[in-house]
Design a protein around this motif. Sequence first.
Motif, mmCIF file in Angstrom:
data_model
loop_
_atom_site.group_PDB
_atom_site.id
_atom_site.type_symbol
_atom_site.label_atom_id
_atom_site.label_comp_id
_atom_site.label_asym_id
_atom_site.label_seq_id
_atom_site.Cartn_x
_atom_site.Cartn_y
_atom_site.Cartn_z
ATOM 1 N N ARG A 118 39.583 35.281 52.193
ATOM 2 C CA ARG A 118 41.032 35.157 52.018
ATOM 3 C C ARG A 118 41.747 36.252 52.789
ATOM 4 O O ARG A 118 41.238 37.367 52.939
ATOM 5 C CB ARG A 118 41.401 35.252 50.539
ATOM 6 N N ALA A 119 42.942 35.936 53.267
ATOM 7 C CA ALA A 119 43.704 36.936 54.026
ATOM 8 C C ALA A 119 44.116 38.100 53.136
ATOM 9 O O ALA A 119 44.083 39.261 53.541
ATOM 10 C CB ALA A 119 44.940 36.292 54.651
ATOM 11 N N ALA A 120 44.504 37.803 51.873
ATOM 12 C CA ALA A 120 44.920 38.852 50.935
ATOM 13 C C ALA A 120 43.901 38.943 49.801
ATOM 14 O O ALA A 120 43.500 37.925 49.233
ATOM 15 C CB ALA A 120 46.300 38.549 50.376
ATOM 16 N N LEU A 121 43.487 40.159 49.481
ATOM 17 C CA LEU A 121 42.525 40.358 48.409
ATOM 18 C C LEU A 121 43.227 40.404 47.060
ATOM 19 O O LEU A 121 44.379 40.840 46.963
ATOM 20 C CB LEU A 121 41.769 41.673 48.628
ATOM 21 N N PRO A 122 42.559 39.968 45.984
ATOM 22 C CA PRO A 122 43.155 40.082 44.650
ATOM 23 C C PRO A 122 43.263 41.552 44.256
ATOM 24 O O PRO A 122 42.496 42.397 44.731
ATOM 25 C CB PRO A 122 42.146 39.340 43.767
ATOM 26 N N ALA A 123 44.221 41.881 43.403
ATOM 27 C CA ALA A 123 44.408 43.262 42.972
ATOM 28 C C ALA A 123 44.765 43.294 41.496
ATOM 29 O O ALA A 123 45.881 42.968 41.116
ATOM 30 C CB ALA A 123 45.505 43.931 43.799
ATOM 31 N N PHE A 124 43.789 43.668 40.667
ATOM 32 C CA PHE A 124 43.995 43.752 39.218
ATOM 33 C C PHE A 124 44.283 45.208 38.900
ATOM 34 O O PHE A 124 43.381 46.039 38.867
ATOM 35 C CB PHE A 124 42.737 43.262 38.498
ATOM 36 N N GLU A 125 45.559 45.531 38.645
ATOM 37 C CA GLU A 125 45.980 46.928 38.633
ATOM 38 C C GLU A 125 45.974 47.600 37.259
ATOM 39 O O GLU A 125 45.718 48.797 37.171
ATOM 40 C CB GLU A 125 47.386 47.043 39.247
ATOM 41 N N ARG A 126 46.264 46.889 36.185
ATOM 42 C CA ARG A 126 46.453 47.569 34.902
ATOM 43 C C ARG A 126 45.127 48.082 34.337
ATOM 44 O O ARG A 126 44.054 47.585 34.671
ATOM 45 C CB ARG A 126 47.134 46.648 33.906
ATOM 46 N N SER A 127 45.223 49.085 33.479
ATOM 47 C CA SER A 127 44.039 49.671 32.860
ATOM 48 C C SER A 127 43.403 48.682 31.894
ATOM 49 O O SER A 127 44.092 48.067 31.075
ATOM 50 C CB SER A 127 44.427 50.951 32.114
ATOM 51 N N THR A 128 42.078 48.543 31.978
ATOM 52 C CA THR A 128 41.374 47.555 31.147
ATOM 53 C C THR A 128 40.089 48.159 30.575
ATOM 54 O O THR A 128 38.988 47.759 30.952
ATOM 55 C CB THR A 128 41.027 46.307 31.975
ATOM 56 N N PRO A 129 40.201 49.126 29.672
ATOM 57 C CA PRO A 129 38.991 49.774 29.154
ATOM 58 C C PRO A 129 38.047 48.821 28.424
ATOM 59 O O PRO A 129 36.826 48.980 28.518
ATOM 60 C CB PRO A 129 39.540 50.850 28.199
ATOM 61 N N VAL A 130 38.596 47.847 27.723
ATOM 62 C CA VAL A 130 37.731 46.904 26.990
ATOM 63 C C VAL A 130 36.953 46.032 27.970
ATOM 64 O O VAL A 130 35.740 45.827 27.822
ATOM 65 C CB VAL A 130 38.568 46.035 26.029
ATOM 66 N N ILE A 131 37.637 45.517 28.986
ATOM 67 C CA ILE A 131 36.958 44.685 29.983
ATOM 68 C C ILE A 131 35.932 45.509 30.752
ATOM 69 O O ILE A 131 34.823 45.038 31.051
ATOM 70 C CB ILE A 131 37.975 44.046 30.946
ATOM 71 N N ASP A 132 36.281 46.759 31.074
ATOM 72 C CA ASP A 132 35.336 47.634 31.769
ATOM 73 C C ASP A 132 34.048 47.780 30.959
ATOM 74 O O ASP A 132 32.941 47.686 31.500
ATOM 75 C CB ASP A 132 35.950 49.017 31.996
ATOM 76 N N GLY A 133 34.191 48.018 29.670
ATOM 77 C CA GLY A 133 33.024 48.157 28.813
ATOM 78 C C GLY A 133 32.212 46.880 28.739
ATOM 79 O O GLY A 133 30.976 46.911 28.737
ATOM 80 N N LEU A 134 32.909 45.733 28.662
ATOM 81 C CA LEU A 134 32.214 44.451 28.604
ATOM 82 C C LEU A 134 31.455 44.189 29.899
ATOM 83 O O LEU A 134 30.311 43.701 29.873
ATOM 84 C CB LEU A 134 33.239 43.334 28.358
ATOM 85 N N VAL A 135 32.078 44.513 31.039
ATOM 86 C CA VAL A 135 31.409 44.346 32.333
ATOM 87 C C VAL A 135 30.157 45.224 32.393
ATOM 88 O O VAL A 135 29.090 44.791 32.853
ATOM 89 C CB VAL A 135 32.369 44.691 33.494
ATOM 90 N N GLY A 136 30.277 46.471 31.914
ATOM 91 C CA GLY A 136 29.118 47.350 31.895
ATOM 92 C C GLY A 136 28.010 46.808 31.005
ATOM 93 O O GLY A 136 26.830 46.819 31.381
ATOM 94 N N PHE A 137 28.388 46.308 29.826
ATOM 95 C CA PHE A 137 27.396 45.778 28.883
ATOM 96 C C PHE A 137 26.674 44.567 29.478
ATOM 97 O O PHE A 137 25.437 44.499 29.454
ATOM 98 C CB PHE A 137 28.083 45.385 27.580
ATOM 99 N N VAL A 138 27.436 43.629 30.008
ATOM 100 C CA VAL A 138 26.827 42.426 30.589
ATOM 101 C C VAL A 138 26.006 42.794 31.823
ATOM 102 O O VAL A 138 24.936 42.231 32.062
ATOM 103 C CB VAL A 138 27.907 41.379 30.929
ATOM 104 N N GLY A 139 26.502 43.764 32.611
ATOM 105 C CA GLY A 139 25.741 44.211 33.769
ATOM 106 C C GLY A 139 24.392 44.775 33.366
ATOM 107 O O GLY A 139 23.376 44.476 33.998
ATOM 108 N N GLY A 140 24.370 45.591 32.308
ATOM 109 C CA GLY A 140 23.107 46.123 31.812
ATOM 110 C C GLY A 140 22.188 45.021 31.311
ATOM 111 O O GLY A 140 20.985 45.037 31.567
ATOM 112 N N ALA A 141 22.762 44.035 30.598
ATOM 113 C CA ALA A 141 21.961 42.919 30.093
ATOM 114 C C ALA A 141 21.372 42.098 31.235
ATOM 115 O O ALA A 141 20.204 41.701 31.203
ATOM 116 C CB ALA A 141 22.813 42.032 29.187
ATOM 117 N N LEU A 142 22.181 41.861 32.275
ATOM 118 C CA LEU A 142 21.682 41.113 33.423
ATOM 119 C C LEU A 142 20.612 41.902 34.176
ATOM 120 O O LEU A 142 19.692 41.328 34.751
ATOM 121 C CB LEU A 142 22.836 40.769 34.367
#
Length: 247
Positions: A118-142
């Motif tokens: 894509r010409a423009a990349l997505p940009a998710f700007e707001r702070s998301t500590p819960v999502i960050d933790g979930l991504v880390g947890f699922v990443g570890g599980a994977l």
Amino acid sequence: MTFEMIMFLVLGAAAGGFINGLSGTGTALFALGFYLVVVPPVTAVAIVALMSVLVGVQGLWVVRASIFARRDRLLRFILPGLCGVPLGLVLLSIADSATLRLGIAVFLIIYGGYFGFRAALPAFERSTPVIDGLVGFVGGALGGAAGVSGALPAMWLSIRPWTKSETRAVLQPFNMVMLTTTVTLLFFRGAYDAVALKALAVTIPCGLIAAQVGLFVFRRLNDITFRRLLILLTLAMGVGILLSELA
């Protein structure tokens, strides 16, 4: 060791070391294919895991200021990730790992293919500590279930409008902690035998040198280019996993 074995080990270390220096992840994706030609699968994983940890120290030093500046952000990924690894090992014992890896591969290909060009990349700007933790947890599980702990964090971080140092200050330490866990488990399973140690004597020096080349390129990338690199790397991860499973 034969000349053929040394050649494949050097090629794998050069490819894996370079991509680690460049992006902070992806070592196994680019090195395992070479290693599996000349050593058994368990030995290949043991080699690439330890080499990734040792080579990754150089990348950590480059972004050390960003790591210490936002240690809270890094811990939001690492602590849940460590909790996710045991769950992944449980899933590995009850689920079909091949089906799981194929599903992950398709997801990464769709994501990387859609956003990578894509010409423009997505940009998710707001702070998301819960999502960050979930991504880390699922990443570890994977990571525990399919050996792809870095795939989901790389995908999530690629849409955060952070600087390249901020992004790497999360991605590389996360991967190194997960891989250190893998190395520890493999050590107690006896994976680091005489063959593995001889191979490491070849791969570690080559990987360290190649990582320096990757870091040289990393320093010259701007933030947008680095984010696009991560997205394209997720595409490459997906294709690599898919091909390895179909083969």
